[in-house]
Motif scaffolding. Structure first.
Motif, PDB file in Angstrom:
ATOM      1  N   THR B 211       2.636  16.988  -9.589  1.00  0.00           N
ATOM      2  CA  THR B 211       3.660  16.221  -8.744  1.00  0.00           C
ATOM      3  C   THR B 211       4.096  15.392  -9.630  1.00  0.00           C
ATOM      4  N   LYS B 212       5.427  15.280  -9.595  1.00  0.00           N
ATOM      5  CA  LYS B 212       6.486  14.401 -10.137  1.00  0.00           C
ATOM      6  C   LYS B 212       6.982  13.526  -9.232  1.00  0.00           C
ATOM      7  N   ALA B 213       6.935  12.126  -9.147  1.00  0.00           N
ATOM      8  CA  ALA B 213       7.638  11.468  -8.016  1.00  0.00           C
ATOM      9  C   ALA B 213       8.730  10.624  -8.751  1.00  0.00           C
ATOM     10  N   GLU B 218      13.098   6.181 -11.785  1.00  0.00           N
ATOM     11  CA  GLU B 218      11.891   5.857 -12.402  1.00  0.00           C
ATOM     12  C   GLU B 218      10.667   6.906 -12.072  1.00  0.00           C
ATOM     13  N   SER B 219      10.048   7.563 -12.956  1.00  0.00           N
ATOM     14  CA  SER B 219       9.184   8.428 -12.591  1.00  0.00           C
ATOM     15  C   SER B 219       7.684   8.181 -12.960  1.00  0.00           C
ATOM     16  N   VAL B 220       6.786   8.930 -12.207  1.00  0.00           N
ATOM     17  CA  VAL B 220       5.522   9.112 -12.540  1.00  0.00           C
ATOM     18  C   VAL B 220       5.292  10.437 -12.299  1.00  0.00           C
ATOM     19  N   ALA B 221       4.221  10.867 -13.072  1.00  0.00           N
ATOM     20  CA  ALA B 221       3.642  12.431 -13.026  1.00  0.00           C
ATOM     21  C   ALA B 221       2.344  12.422 -13.024  1.00  0.00           C
ATOM     22  N   PHE B 222       1.813  13.477 -12.357  1.00  0.00           N
ATOM     23  CA  PHE B 222       0.248  13.643 -11.854  1.00  0.00           C
ATOM     24  C   PHE B 222      -0.027  15.069 -11.987  1.00  0.00           C
ATOM     25  N   ASN B 223      -1.144  15.244 -12.370  1.00  0.00           N
ATOM     26  CA  ASN B 223      -1.801  16.680 -12.670  1.00  0.00           C
ATOM     27  C   ASN B 223      -2.149  17.123 -11.283  1.00  0.00           C
ATOM     28  N   LYS B 224      -2.412  18.325 -11.299  1.00  0.00           N
ATOM     29  CA  LYS B 224      -2.404  19.109 -10.016  1.00  0.00           C
ATOM     30  C   LYS B 224      -3.850  18.608  -9.472  1.00  0.00           C
ATOM     31  N   GLY B 225      -3.598  18.426  -7.908  1.00  0.00           N
ATOM     32  CA  GLY B 225      -4.807  17.793  -7.379  1.00  0.00           C
ATOM     33  C   GLY B 225      -5.114  16.424  -7.400  1.00  0.00           C
ATOM     34  N   GLN B 226      -4.282  15.694  -8.006  1.00  0.00           N
ATOM     35  CA  GLN B 226      -4.757  14.398  -8.070  1.00  0.00           C
ATOM     36  C   GLN B 226      -3.994  13.437  -6.805  1.00  0.00           C
ATOM     37  N   ILE B 227      -3.070  14.078  -6.402  1.00  0.00           N
ATOM     38  CA  ILE B 227      -2.244  13.390  -5.327  1.00  0.00           C
ATOM     39  C   ILE B 227      -2.489  14.150  -3.863  1.00  0.00           C
ATOM     40  N   SER B 228      -3.194  13.627  -3.027  1.00  0.00           N
ATOM     41  CA  SER B 228      -3.272  14.412  -1.484  1.00  0.00           C
ATOM     42  C   SER B 228      -2.401  13.873  -0.605  1.00  0.00           C
ATOM     43  N   THR B 229      -1.914  12.768  -0.740  1.00  0.00           N
ATOM     44  CA  THR B 229      -0.742  12.397   0.078  1.00  0.00           C
ATOM     45  C   THR B 229       0.324  11.723  -0.561  1.00  0.00           C
TER      46      THR B 229
END
Lengths: 137, 242
Positions: B211-213, B218-229
């Motif tokens: 997920t990239k928010a 301004e952005s942050v990115a996460f690997n799969k499964g790191q963000i649940s909500t």
């Protein structure tokens, strides 16, 4: 919301004023988790964009859900009127379908949330596309 | 054809990256991301907080540290520090394909607590820390969107906005296991009252399944499964979420 991971939940809460929420950037294939849209102090226009998806979908809209055949439906809080007369919630839902055989059906809709199906057609004589809009309620 | 996509972009450049020093981060427990987002304005995002309130992993691909316990005793503050998990960053279930890949990163094991159980067995809490020459900010920073120690955020990392990330626990915060996942909150109006925010969730450029928010550029990115909500509170104004 262009992408939602499987097992991930996205909650979008609007505030005062008017918000525009779009789910899908032309395809709903990357929406693998539930998306919940609400607004208790202002209004929100919800757009579901499947216009570029090559897969045909049967999209069903109710007064609180949009089931597009994904793992989880999109849910929304339909429009309502507060005691002070302020209108809040999701006041419109636009479903943009593509050339693929998407079908949209609607039932049990709130009178305070208008639901549209929008489709684009290229008109050679005009040299451009036009949008055909069907209003369900 | 694009239609009705002419909403106000609301994009802003955010604050600059000035003010970074050159000390290690092993004491501040900071986490460092680098997101080379599609906007071309990639930013580093760092987190800081109390170790008692922090999970053993910070989200991101690099510079991880881990809390590893040799044995669980379920009592005492040391247990709360270490009971979360016993994982090693490179093998963590949340997946870190680039773990420890940062140049100059130096992983070091540090014993942060030890105790002797009634059966005579020693319990040690070992924290893996990684130092790298990027300063990310002080500990226990209150980002203004919640209480001190209660959040991980990017405020001290020169972003103009805080993109809040809270660990998800299997029980009361800090008392039970860390699930390995985080809850991400995008809070609008950080650039001003009734600011017309633009928030986007998309696929991570580093992990297409992640997920990239992006919030106002301004952005942050996460690997799969790191963000649940993901919780998006748009606030006032005419906001766009897509």
């Amino acid at each position: 919301m262009n992408a939602v991971e499987a097992g991930q939940t996205v909650n979008i809460a609007g505030g005062t004023g008017h918000d525009a929420v779009t789910v899908g950037n032309g395809s709903l294939s990357a929406i693998a988790g539930p998306v919940n849209v609400s607004n208790t102090s202002g209004t929100t226009s919800l757009t579901v964009n499947d216009s570029q998806d090559t897969a045909g979908r049967a999209i069903r809209v109710t007064g609180s859900t949009i089931d597009f055949g994904g793992p989880s439906p999109i849910t929304y809080a339909s429009g309502s009127v507060l005691s002070n007369g302020t209108r809040v919630g999701v006041t419109s839902v636009d479903i943009f379908v593509g050339a693929s055989p998407d079908t949209v059906s609607a039932s049990g809709l709130s009178s305070l949330t208008t639901v549209f199906e929008d489709s684009s057609y290229y008109i050679p004589a005009l040299g451009r596309s036009v949008i055909y809009t069907h209003r369900f309620n | 054809m694009n239609w009705r996509e002419a909403e106000a972009s609301g994009a802003v450049g955010g604050a600059g990256s000035a003010g970074r020093g050159a000390s290690g981060v092993s004491q501040s427990h900071t986490k460092h991301w680098h997101d080379a987002g599609a906007s071309g304005a990639g930013r580093d995002v760092g987190f800081a907080g109390s170790p008692q309130q922090r999970p053993p992993f910070f989200v991101g691909e690099q510079h991880d540290f881990a809390v590893v316990r040799s044995q669980q005793d379920g009592a005492g503050s040391a247990a709360r520090v270490g009971a979360a998990v016993a994982r090693v960053a490179a093998r963590g279930p949340v997946g870190h394909p680039h773990a420890l890949a940062a140049s100059g990163a130096v992983p070091t094991a540090v014993v942060t607590a030890s105790s002797t159980q009634t059966n005579g067995r020693m319990v040690r809490t070992i924290r893996m820390v990684v130092s790298y020459p990027r300063w990310e900010g002080p500990v226990n920073t209150d980002c203004g969107t919640g209480g001190v120690h209660s959040l991980l955020c990017s405020r001290e990392c020169s972003l103009a906005q805080a993109l809040r990330v809270d660990p998800v626990w299997t029980g009361p915060a800090g008392a039970q296991g860390f699930t390995g996942q985080y809850a991400l909150t995008l809070q609008g109006d950080q650039l001003g009252a009734n600011y017309n925010d633009t928030m986007t969730l998309s696929q991570s450029p580093n992990d297409s399944a992640g997920t990239k928010a992006t919030m106002n550029g301004e952005s942050v990115a996460f690997n799969k499964g790191q963000i649940s909500t993901v919780t998006v509170n748009t606030g006032g104004g005419t906001n766009t979420s897509r």
